[in-house]
Design a protein around this motif. Structure first.
Motif, PDB file in Angstrom:
ATOM      1  N   GLY A 220       0.793  -1.222   0.000  1.00  0.00           N
ATOM      2  CA  GLY A 220       0.000   0.000   0.000  1.00  0.00           C
ATOM      3  C   GLY A 220       0.823   1.267   0.000  1.00  0.00           C
ATOM      4  N   PHE A 221       0.169   2.334  -0.410  1.00  0.00           N
ATOM      5  CA  PHE A 221       0.779   3.665  -0.419  1.00  0.00           C
ATOM      6  C   PHE A 221      -0.238   4.605   0.222  1.00  0.00           C
ATOM      7  CE2 PHE A 221       1.963   7.658  -2.805  1.00  0.00           C
ATOM      8  CZ  PHE A 221       3.140   7.869  -2.093  1.00  0.00           C
ATOM      9  N   LEU A 222      -0.038   4.919   1.496  1.00  0.00           N
ATOM     10  CA  LEU A 222      -1.037   5.603   2.303  1.00  0.00           C
ATOM     11  C   LEU A 222      -1.455   6.945   1.726  1.00  0.00           C
ATOM     12  CD1 LEU A 222      -2.735   5.531   4.879  1.00  0.00           C
ATOM     13  CD2 LEU A 222      -0.795   6.562   6.097  1.00  0.00           C
ATOM     14  N   LEU A 223      -0.523   7.667   1.116  1.00  0.00           N
ATOM     15  CA  LEU A 223      -0.834   9.001   0.603  1.00  0.00           C
ATOM     16  C   LEU A 223      -1.998   8.968  -0.390  1.00  0.00           C
ATOM     17  CD1 LEU A 223      -0.054  12.024   0.399  1.00  0.00           C
ATOM     18  CD2 LEU A 223       1.449  11.396  -1.509  1.00  0.00           C
ATOM     19  N   ALA A 224      -2.105   7.899  -1.164  1.00  0.00           N
ATOM     20  CA  ALA A 224      -3.131   7.829  -2.209  1.00  0.00           C
ATOM     21  C   ALA A 224      -4.545   7.823  -1.631  1.00  0.00           C
ATOM     22  CB  ALA A 224      -2.918   6.593  -3.075  1.00  0.00           C
ATOM     23  N   ILE A 225      -4.727   7.233  -0.457  1.00  0.00           N
ATOM     24  CA  ILE A 225      -6.069   7.148   0.112  1.00  0.00           C
ATOM     25  C   ILE A 225      -6.328   8.217   1.166  1.00  0.00           C
ATOM     26  CG2 ILE A 225      -6.386   4.710  -0.413  1.00  0.00           C
ATOM     27  CD1 ILE A 225      -5.533   4.022   2.387  1.00  0.00           C
ATOM     28  N   LEU A 226      -5.358   9.093   1.385  1.00  0.00           N
ATOM     29  CA  LEU A 226      -5.543  10.242   2.270  1.00  0.00           C
ATOM     30  C   LEU A 226      -5.993  11.445   1.434  1.00  0.00           C
ATOM     31  CD1 LEU A 226      -2.464   9.952   4.657  1.00  0.00           C
ATOM     32  CD2 LEU A 226      -4.859   9.398   5.162  1.00  0.00           C
ATOM     33  N   PRO A 227      -6.512  12.505   2.071  1.00  0.00           N
ATOM     34  CA  PRO A 227      -6.990  13.679   1.320  1.00  0.00           C
ATOM     35  C   PRO A 227      -5.999  14.247   0.305  1.00  0.00           C
ATOM     36  CG  PRO A 227      -7.726  13.838   3.584  1.00  0.00           C
ATOM     37  CD  PRO A 227      -6.848  12.626   3.518  1.00  0.00           C
ATOM     38  N   PRO A 228      -4.689  14.331   0.598  1.00  0.00           N
ATOM     39  CA  PRO A 228      -3.772  14.836  -0.439  1.00  0.00           C
ATOM     40  C   PRO A 228      -3.796  14.001  -1.710  1.00  0.00           C
ATOM     41  CG  PRO A 228      -2.693  14.856   1.703  1.00  0.00           C
ATOM     42  CD  PRO A 228      -3.981  14.120   1.882  1.00  0.00           C
ATOM     43  N   GLY A 229      -3.990  12.695  -1.569  1.00  0.00           N
ATOM     44  CA  GLY A 229      -4.069  11.831  -2.746  1.00  0.00           C
ATOM     45  C   GLY A 229      -5.266  12.150  -3.608  1.00  0.00           C
ATOM     46  N   ALA A 230      -6.373  12.557  -2.963  1.00  0.00           N
ATOM     47  CA  ALA A 230      -7.563  12.932  -3.725  1.00  0.00           C
ATOM     48  C   ALA A 230      -7.300  14.175  -4.562  1.00  0.00           C
ATOM     49  CB  ALA A 230      -8.728  13.177  -2.765  1.00  0.00           C
ATOM     50  N   PHE A 231      -6.641  15.172  -3.988  1.00  0.00           N
ATOM     51  CA  PHE A 231      -6.342  16.406  -4.718  1.00  0.00           C
ATOM     52  C   PHE A 231      -5.369  16.130  -5.870  1.00  0.00           C
ATOM     53  CE2 PHE A 231      -7.936  18.372  -0.807  1.00  0.00           C
ATOM     54  CZ  PHE A 231      -8.710  19.396  -1.332  1.00  0.00           C
ATOM     55  N   ILE A 232      -4.362  15.314  -5.609  1.00  0.00           N
ATOM     56  CA  ILE A 232      -3.391  14.989  -6.662  1.00  0.00           C
ATOM     57  C   ILE A 232      -4.075  14.226  -7.795  1.00  0.00           C
ATOM     58  CG2 ILE A 232      -1.315  13.663  -7.200  1.00  0.00           C
ATOM     59  CD1 ILE A 232      -0.394  14.242  -4.288  1.00  0.00           C
ATOM     60  N   GLY A 233      -4.897  13.241  -7.439  1.00  0.00           N
ATOM     61  CA  GLY A 233      -5.600  12.461  -8.447  1.00  0.00           C
ATOM     62  C   GLY A 233      -6.541  13.313  -9.280  1.00  0.00           C
ATOM     63  N   LEU A 234      -7.286  14.202  -8.628  1.00  0.00           N
ATOM     64  CA  LEU A 234      -8.193  15.080  -9.362  1.00  0.00           C
ATOM     65  C   LEU A 234      -7.420  16.009 -10.289  1.00  0.00           C
ATOM     66  CD1 LEU A 234     -11.079  16.068  -9.856  1.00  0.00           C
ATOM     67  CD2 LEU A 234     -10.766  17.693  -7.964  1.00  0.00           C
ATOM     68  N   GLY A 235      -6.291  16.510  -9.812  1.00  0.00           N
ATOM     69  CA  GLY A 235      -5.454  17.359 -10.658  1.00  0.00           C
ATOM     70  C   GLY A 235      -4.967  16.630 -11.897  1.00  0.00           C
ATOM     71  N   LEU A 236      -4.619  15.356 -11.742  1.00  0.00           N
ATOM     72  CA  LEU A 236      -4.179  14.560 -12.895  1.00  0.00           C
ATOM     73  C   LEU A 236      -5.323  14.340 -13.878  1.00  0.00           C
ATOM     74  CD1 LEU A 236      -1.962  11.895 -11.083  1.00  0.00           C
ATOM     75  CD2 LEU A 236      -1.183  13.771 -12.540  1.00  0.00           C
TER      76      LEU A 236
END
Length: 229
Positions: free
Chosen positions: A184-200
């Motif tokens: 697992g990669f915790l950052l992806a399922i934390l709020p920062p991961g949501a912002f990064i994913g949406l930006g992509l």
């Protein structure tokens, strides 16, 4: 209403004016529940049902609602529909309902729902209004599903994790292990991961649009024109 009008409605809802990656409306539930595909699609389907039904009802009663009270009436219609969906999910998909939590009732205040009722359903016939609500909800659901899939794969190495919340214990066999022995990669399922994913996702859509424009192909539905009342 012609086929071209319906093409424009579909194109606007799913791609051109996608609620999640273009209009950037309803970002709170979009970012909060998109930790997995199942969570995202669960909220997305509830939103589709509310938007399609609310648009249809608003279009049906628009001639009898005075302009001065139209917004409170629209909100009341939306609130009744959300309450029905909320109770139905609690009765038949309680595990998923508990995971989604407050974000199901919060569909009432989602800008997408009221915005389409005011901008489209209040000016157009019933069936086109229903199609508009359905397609805008579908566009949001697709964004939730893709963002949830990205975060789930990177964060957990799986797809469809938690599908048993909607379909029971037997559905656990449907979970797909994309990356075996993944820690697992915790950052992806934390709020920062949501912002990064949406930006992509936003960057990816803009790149595709610019690529089409560079080829001299307008990014629009073929032979489509603006919907009229």
């Amino acid at each position: 209403m012609s086929d071209a009008n319906y093409k424009e409605i579909i194109w606007n809802g799913v791609w051109k004016n996608n609620a999640g990656i273009v209009a950037l409306l309803g970002l709170c539930p979009l970012l909060a529940v998109s930790t997995t595909v199942v969570n995202g699609v669960g909220l997305g389907v509830a939103t589709i049902m509310v938007m399609a039904c609310s648009n249809a009802i608003v279009s049906l009663v628009r001639q009898w609602v005075p302009g001065e009270i139209r917004i409170p009436v629209y909100i009341l219609i939306i609130a009744v529909l959300v309450t029905v969906i909320d109770l139905a999910m609690n009765a038949y998909m309680q595990a998923l309902y508990l995971v989604l939590g407050i974000f199901v009732p919060l569909i009432v205040v989602n800008c997408n729902v009221l915005g389409r009722a005011e901008a489209f359903a209040s000016k157009n016939p019933v069936f086109p209004s229903m199609v508009d609500g359905f397609m805008v909800g579908l566009g949001l659901t697709m964004t939730l599903a893709v963002l949830g899939g990205m975060r789930e794969i990177i964060g957990k190495g799986t797809l469809l994790s938690g599908i048993d919340l909607a379909f029971g214990e037997s559905a656990k066999a449907w979970v797909i292990t994309v990356i075996p022995d993944y820690h697992g990669f915790l950052l992806a399922i934390l709020p920062p991961g949501a912002f990064i994913g949406l930006g992509l996702l936003i960057a990816g859509k803009n790149w595709l649009d610019q690529r089409q424009a560079a080829k001299g192909e307008p990014v629009r539905a073929p032979e489509a024109s603006a919907a009229t009342a």
